[in-house]
Design an enzyme around this catalytic site. Structure first.
Site, short mmCIF file in Angstrom:
data_model
loop_
_atom_site.label_atom_id
_atom_site.label_comp_id
_atom_site.label_asym_id
_atom_site.label_seq_id
_atom_site.Cartn_x
_atom_site.Cartn_y
_atom_site.Cartn_z
CE LYS A 58 -2.98 -0.32 3.52
NZ LYS A 58 -3.92 -0.75 4.59
CE LYS A 64 -1.79 4.23 6.37
NZ LYS A 64 -3.26 4.31 6.34
N1 C2G Z 1 -10.51 6.48 10.00
C1 C2G Z 1 -11.49 7.37 10.42
N2 C2G Z 1 -11.11 8.56 10.94
C2 C2G Z 1 -9.79 8.90 11.06
C3 C2G Z 1 -8.80 7.98 10.64
C4 C2G Z 1 -9.19 6.76 10.11
O1 C2G Z 1 -12.69 7.08 10.32
N3 C2G Z 1 -9.47 10.11 11.58
C5 C2G Z 1 -10.94 5.20 9.43
C6 C2G Z 1 -10.49 5.02 7.98
O2 C2G Z 1 -11.39 5.69 7.10
C7 C2G Z 1 -10.54 3.50 7.83
C8 C2G Z 1 -10.17 3.01 9.24
O3 C2G Z 1 -10.36 4.13 10.14
O4 C2G Z 1 -11.87 3.07 7.51
C9 C2G Z 1 -8.74 2.52 9.32
O5 C2G Z 1 -7.92 3.58 8.86
P1 C2G Z 1 -6.42 3.23 8.39
O6 C2G Z 1 -5.77 2.40 9.44
O7 C2G Z 1 -5.77 4.47 7.88
O8 C2G Z 1 -6.73 2.22 7.17
P2 C2G Z 1 -6.16 2.33 5.68
O9 C2G Z 1 -4.68 2.43 5.71
O10 C2G Z 1 -6.95 3.36 5.00
O11 C2G Z 1 -6.47 0.84 5.10
O12 C2G Z 1 -8.35 -2.35 2.15
C10 C2G Z 1 -8.57 -1.16 2.87
C11 C2G Z 1 -7.31 -0.65 3.51
O13 C2G Z 1 -6.65 -1.68 4.23
C12 C2G Z 1 -7.63 0.53 4.41
#
Ligand code: C2G
Length: 137
Positions: free
Chosen positions: A44, A46
């Site tokens: 990703k 990340k």
């Molecule tokens: N999230 C949120 N508010 C934030 C930060 C994150 O609602 N301030 C939500 C994101 O939208 C996501 C979840 O928390 O639904 C997890 O966020 P991340 O760990 O950043 O996930 P991400 O890297 O976006 O991975 O296949 C999908 C991916 O694995 C998503």
């Protein structure tokens, strides 16, 4: 049993994650969370501070979570939906529209992100603090 699933990295677990998981759980009776492995996060593009094993354990400790599985690639979602008989797929709305193809298999819900917090912002703040401490030495 109405089953909800969501996917994410959940690095530096914070209130935005809690709010998402709390609202996701309210959409059903069972919440499954697929936590991205370290290898998948590299795919990703990340970087994470917290290793997968710890991120898995932290999410598993959350009161809204019933089961944690690993997310190891982009293409596992349909298999997961079938395997766990998922009724609702949930993501934060930073992913708005990105998973609409799953509507053929289950309900797809995008929830508003929690404002003013992200793992990235926390990491940036930590880097600034570390830089200031180095300069003060
Ligand atoms: N999230 C949120 N508010 C934030 C930060 C994150 O609602 N301030 C939500 C994101 O939208 C996501 C979840 O928390 O639904 C997890 O966020 P991340 O760990 O950043 O996930 P991400 O890297 O976006 O991975 O296949 C999908 C991916 O694995 C998503």
């Amino acid at each position: 049993m109405k089953t909800v699933i969501t996917y994410g990295t959940f690095d530096l677990f914070h209130i935005g994650h809690v709010n998402l998981l709390k609202r996701a759980k309210s959409l059903g009776e069972r919440l499954i969370v697929a936590v991205s492995t370290d290898d998948f996060n590299r795919q990703k593009g990340k970087t994470t501070l917290v290793p997968y094993e710890h991120r898995h354990a932290v999410v598993e400790s959350c009161r809204y979570v019933d089961q944690v599985i690993s997310e190891h690639d982009w293409l596992q979602k349909i298999d997961d939906i079938e395997k766990y008989q998922v009724d609702v797929f949930v993501m934060g709305d930073d992913w708005q529209g990105k998973f609409d193809e799953l509507k053929q298999h289950c309900e797809v819900v995008y929830l508003p992100r929690t404002r003013d917090i992200s793992s990235t912002a926390i990491k940036q703040a930590m880097a600034v603090i570390a830089q200031v401490e180095r300069e003060l030495r």
